[in-house]
Enzyme design. Structure first.
Site, PDB file in Angstrom:
ATOM      1  CE1 TYR A  30      -3.550   2.648   0.573  1.00 38.93           C
ATOM      2  CE2 TYR A  30      -2.280   3.281   2.511  1.00 38.93           C
ATOM      3  CZ  TYR A  30      -3.290   3.535   1.606  1.00 38.93           C
ATOM      4  OH  TYR A  30      -4.043   4.683   1.717  1.00 38.93           O
ATOM      5  CD  GLU A  33      -8.251   7.102   4.750  1.00 39.18           C
ATOM      6  OE1 GLU A  33      -8.179   7.051   5.998  1.00 39.18           O
ATOM      7  OE2 GLU A  33      -7.288   6.811   4.019  1.00 39.18           O
ATOM      8  CD1 TRP A  90      -3.948   1.328   5.543  1.00 37.38           C
ATOM      9  CD2 TRP A  90      -6.003   2.164   5.735  1.00 37.38           C
ATOM     10  NE1 TRP A  90      -4.434   1.557   4.267  1.00 37.38           N
ATOM     11  CE2 TRP A  90      -5.703   2.071   4.366  1.00 37.38           C
ATOM     12  CE3 TRP A  90      -7.253   2.648   6.103  1.00 37.38           C
ATOM     13  CZ2 TRP A  90      -6.590   2.447   3.366  1.00 37.38           C
ATOM     14  CZ3 TRP A  90      -8.135   3.024   5.105  1.00 37.38           C
ATOM     15  CH2 TRP A  90      -7.799   2.926   3.760  1.00 37.38           C
TER      16      TRP A  90
END
Length: 181
Positions: free
Chosen positions: A14, A36, A44
């Site tokens: 990522y 988000e 995350w």
């Protein structure tokens, strides 16, 4: 060393290929805002591991399809163990799809609205994470603009994380090998 991601291959991928890369298309921006919002209060890494499930559950984050979701879809999503099962976040994703469509008819479609809040480039890159803000005047203004447009679950901190993810700001640390400029 990367500014983050060395401890996990999903994070590394990522970091190296997505975080901070400019996203300018409506669907891509809508997806990032949704993810988000779902990440709020969670790691995350949880979202990264579930991202393909989110894409399946939310029709590839096609706002035209998601905007038509109804209570049956909410119930289906609440039963889907492959995603984060939070009613407020699920309902926000649906409301945000509707708001995305509404913006098409206004003075600024979603990509223009978001990118109009891109801050000026920093004169020097951050050296440590302590130099990277969680909220900026631009993220606060964008969060307010999104709220006025009908978006939900997107406060200044979540919006700033989206700005980072979508390349509106370059918060790669100075010595990060991925940093450009």
């Amino acid at each position: 060393m990367r500014c983050f991601g060395d401890d996990h291959p999903d994070y590394a991928a990522y970091h190296d290929h997505e975080w901070g890369v400019p996203v300018r298309d409506e669907r891509g921006l809508y997806e990032r805002l949704c993810l988000e919002a779902f990440q709020s209060g969670l790691s995350w890494l949880v979202i990264l591991r579930k991202r393909e499930n989110f894409r399946r559950a939310f029709a590839g984050f096609d706002p035209e399809i998601v905007a038509r979701y109804d209570e049956r879809d909410v119930q289906r999503l609440l039963a889907d163990a492959g995603i984060v099962r939070n009613r407020a976040k699920i309902e926000a994703a649906i409301a945000n799809a509707r708001a995305t469509l509404d913006l098409r008819d206004g003075p600024q479609p979603l990509p223009e609205l978001i990118w109009s809040h891109a801050p000026a480039r920093r004169p020097t890159p951050p050296v440590t994470w302590a130099e990277v803000p969680a909220i900026t005047p631009e993220s606060t203004a964008l969060a307010k603009a999104l709220k006025r447009a009908g978006f939900r679950f997107l406060g200044p901190t979540t919006v700033y994380a989206g700005m980072q993810a979508c390349g509106l700001v370059n918060d790669h640390l100075r010595d990060c090998p991925t940093r450009t400029g």
